[in-house]
Design a protein around this motif. Structure first.
Motif, PDB file in Angstrom:
ATOM      1  N   VAL A  33       0.859  -1.183   0.000  1.00 47.39           N
ATOM      2  CA  VAL A  33       0.000   0.000   0.000  1.00 47.39           C
ATOM      3  C   VAL A  33       0.895   1.233   0.000  1.00 47.39           C
ATOM      4  N   ASP A  34       0.580   2.176  -0.858  1.00 47.68           N
ATOM      5  CA  ASP A  34       1.340   3.426  -0.952  1.00 47.68           C
ATOM      6  C   ASP A  34       0.939   4.337   0.208  1.00 47.68           C
ATOM      7  N   THR A  35       1.832   4.460   1.184  1.00 46.27           N
ATOM      8  CA  THR A  35       1.499   5.233   2.384  1.00 46.27           C
ATOM      9  C   THR A  35       1.564   6.739   2.150  1.00 46.27           C
ATOM     10  N   VAL A  36       1.989   7.168   0.964  1.00 46.32           N
ATOM     11  CA  VAL A  36       1.862   8.580   0.602  1.00 46.32           C
ATOM     12  C   VAL A  36       0.408   8.852   0.217  1.00 46.32           C
ATOM     13  N   GLU A  37      -0.159   7.916  -0.549  1.00 45.95           N
ATOM     14  CA  GLU A  37      -1.563   8.038  -0.948  1.00 45.95           C
ATOM     15  C   GLU A  37      -2.515   7.694   0.198  1.00 45.95           C
ATOM     16  N   VAL A  38      -2.082   6.812   1.081  1.00 49.81           N
ATOM     17  CA  VAL A  38      -2.916   6.337   2.189  1.00 49.81           C
ATOM     18  C   VAL A  38      -2.129   6.543   3.492  1.00 49.81           C
ATOM     19  N   PRO A  39      -2.024   7.808   3.955  1.00 51.08           N
ATOM     20  CA  PRO A  39      -1.105   8.127   5.048  1.00 51.08           C
ATOM     21  C   PRO A  39      -1.430   7.473   6.397  1.00 51.08           C
ATOM     22  N   ASP A  40      -2.676   7.107   6.634  1.00 48.46           N
ATOM     23  CA  ASP A  40      -3.014   6.508   7.935  1.00 48.46           C
ATOM     24  C   ASP A  40      -2.977   4.982   7.926  1.00 48.46           C
ATOM     25  N   TYR A  41      -2.579   4.392   6.813  1.00 51.85           N
ATOM     26  CA  TYR A  41      -2.623   2.929   6.685  1.00 51.85           C
ATOM     27  C   TYR A  41      -1.840   2.229   7.796  1.00 51.85           C
ATOM     28  N   LEU A  42      -0.621   2.679   8.057  1.00 50.66           N
ATOM     29  CA  LEU A  42       0.228   2.005   9.044  1.00 50.66           C
ATOM     30  C   LEU A  42      -0.200   2.308  10.483  1.00 50.66           C
ATOM     31  N   GLU A  43      -1.049   3.287  10.670  1.00 50.23           N
ATOM     32  CA  GLU A  43      -1.624   3.523  12.001  1.00 50.23           C
ATOM     33  C   GLU A  43      -2.669   2.454  12.315  1.00 50.23           C
ATOM     34  N   ILE A  44      -3.325   1.953  11.277  1.00 46.95           N
ATOM     35  CA  ILE A  44      -4.394   0.972  11.447  1.00 46.95           C
ATOM     36  C   ILE A  44      -3.881  -0.452  11.248  1.00 46.95           C
ATOM     37  N   ILE A  45      -3.049  -0.645  10.250  1.00 46.24           N
ATOM     38  CA  ILE A  45      -2.520  -1.972   9.912  1.00 46.24           C
ATOM     39  C   ILE A  45      -1.080  -2.062  10.413  1.00 46.24           C
ATOM     40  N   LYS A  46      -0.882  -2.874  11.441  1.00 46.89           N
ATOM     41  CA  LYS A  46       0.429  -2.951  12.094  1.00 46.89           C
ATOM     42  C   LYS A  46       1.389  -3.940  11.443  1.00 46.89           C
ATOM     43  N   ASP A  47       0.856  -4.882  10.670  1.00 43.73           N
ATOM     44  CA  ASP A  47       1.704  -5.915  10.060  1.00 43.73           C
ATOM     45  C   ASP A  47       1.332  -6.077   8.583  1.00 43.73           C
ATOM     46  N   PRO A  48       1.672  -5.072   7.757  1.00 40.49           N
ATOM     47  CA  PRO A  48       1.270  -5.130   6.347  1.00 40.49           C
ATOM     48  C   PRO A  48       2.030  -6.196   5.571  1.00 40.49           C
ATOM     49  N   VAL A  49       1.371  -6.698   4.541  1.00 39.79           N
ATOM     50  CA  VAL A  49       1.996  -7.684   3.655  1.00 39.79           C
ATOM     51  C   VAL A  49       1.307  -7.594   2.299  1.00 39.79           C
ATOM     52  N   ASP A  50       2.033  -7.936   1.250  1.00 37.07           N
ATOM     53  CA  ASP A  50       1.511  -7.893  -0.118  1.00 37.07           C
ATOM     54  C   ASP A  50       2.190  -8.986  -0.927  1.00 37.07           C
ATOM     55  N   LEU A  51       1.685  -9.212  -2.130  1.00 32.64           N
ATOM     56  CA  LEU A  51       2.210 -10.305  -2.958  1.00 32.64           C
ATOM     57  C   LEU A  51       3.665 -10.110  -3.349  1.00 32.64           C
ATOM     58  N   SER A  52       4.098  -8.887  -3.615  1.00 30.77           N
ATOM     59  CA  SER A  52       5.498  -8.694  -4.004  1.00 30.77           C
ATOM     60  C   SER A  52       6.435  -8.994  -2.836  1.00 30.77           C
ATOM     61  N   THR A  53       6.033  -8.627  -1.634  1.00 26.95           N
ATOM     62  CA  THR A  53       6.832  -8.941  -0.437  1.00 26.95           C
ATOM     63  C   THR A  53       6.884 -10.444  -0.217  1.00 26.95           C
ATOM     64  N   ILE A  54       5.749 -11.097  -0.348  1.00 31.24           N
ATOM     65  CA  ILE A  54       5.688 -12.549  -0.177  1.00 31.24           C
ATOM     66  C   ILE A  54       6.568 -13.233  -1.223  1.00 31.24           C
ATOM     67  N   ASP A  55       6.485 -12.785  -2.472  1.00 33.89           N
ATOM     68  CA  ASP A  55       7.302 -13.362  -3.539  1.00 33.89           C
ATOM     69  C   ASP A  55       8.791 -13.240  -3.202  1.00 33.89           C
ATOM     70  N   LYS A  56       9.196 -12.072  -2.726  1.00 31.67           N
ATOM     71  CA  LYS A  56      10.610 -11.872  -2.350  1.00 31.67           C
ATOM     72  C   LYS A  56      11.010 -12.816  -1.218  1.00 31.67           C
ATOM     73  N   ARG A  57      10.124 -12.985  -0.243  1.00 33.43           N
ATOM     74  CA  ARG A  57      10.418 -13.883   0.892  1.00 33.43           C
ATOM     75  C   ARG A  57      10.590 -15.320   0.416  1.00 33.43           C
ATOM     76  N   ILE A  58       9.743 -15.741  -0.516  1.00 35.13           N
ATOM     77  CA  ILE A  58       9.857 -17.107  -1.051  1.00 35.13           C
ATOM     78  C   ILE A  58      11.179 -17.265  -1.784  1.00 35.13           C
ATOM     79  N   ARG A  59      11.494 -16.321  -2.659  1.00 34.20           N
ATOM     80  CA  ARG A  59      12.715 -16.427  -3.469  1.00 34.20           C
ATOM     81  C   ARG A  59      13.980 -16.362  -2.622  1.00 34.20           C
ATOM     82  N   ARG A  60      13.940 -15.567  -1.552  1.00 38.70           N
ATOM     83  CA  ARG A  60      15.098 -15.448  -0.661  1.00 38.70           C
ATOM     84  C   ARG A  60      15.296 -16.726   0.143  1.00 38.70           C
ATOM     85  N   GLY A  61      14.183 -17.399   0.460  1.00 37.60           N
ATOM     86  CA  GLY A  61      14.245 -18.666   1.186  1.00 37.60           C
ATOM     87  C   GLY A  61      14.317 -18.475   2.687  1.00 37.60           C
TER      88      GLY A  61
END
Length: 107
Positions: A33-61
């Motif tokens: 989530v773009d926190t510039v466009e959605v500035p309060d996102y991290l105030e509400i969501i404490k543990d964000p995750v998305d598909l690109s982050t998950i993909d990187k975690r899988i590839r890194r192992g």
């Protein structure tokens, strides 16, 4: 052989992510989530995750040791979306569709 098992798991997890990304409801989850466009996102969501982050975690192992661990992160991603967005929003609808799809993907 532990290496073969790790490679097989990694292949399965990347395939699962690919199947999700192919779905028409996946667009809100592809990037953080773009926190510039959605500035309060991290105030509400404490543990964000998305598909690109998950993909990187899988590839890194070493991050996902089981399919269940991946499913947990994917469900958290859907729950984050539902928590932040109104139930009448397109984003919320995408999260509900993601949850339904995960139930078929992880039988």
């Amino acid at each position: 052989d532990a290496d073969r098992v790790r490679v097989q798991l990694r292949t399965e997890l990347l395939a699962a992510i690919g199947k999700i990304e192919d779905q028409n409801f996946a667009w809100p989850f592809r990037q953080p989530v773009d926190t510039v466009e959605v500035p309060d996102y991290l105030e509400i969501i404490k543990d964000p995750v998305d598909l690109s982050t998950i993909d990187k975690r899988i590839r890194r192992g070493g991050y996902y040791e089981t399919r269940e661990a991946l499913k947990a992160d994917l469900l958290r991603m859907a729950n984050n979306c539902k928590e932040y967005n109104d139930s009448s929003s397109t984003y919320y609808e995408c999260a509900v569709n993601l949850e339904k799809f995960l139930n078929t993907l992880f039988l």
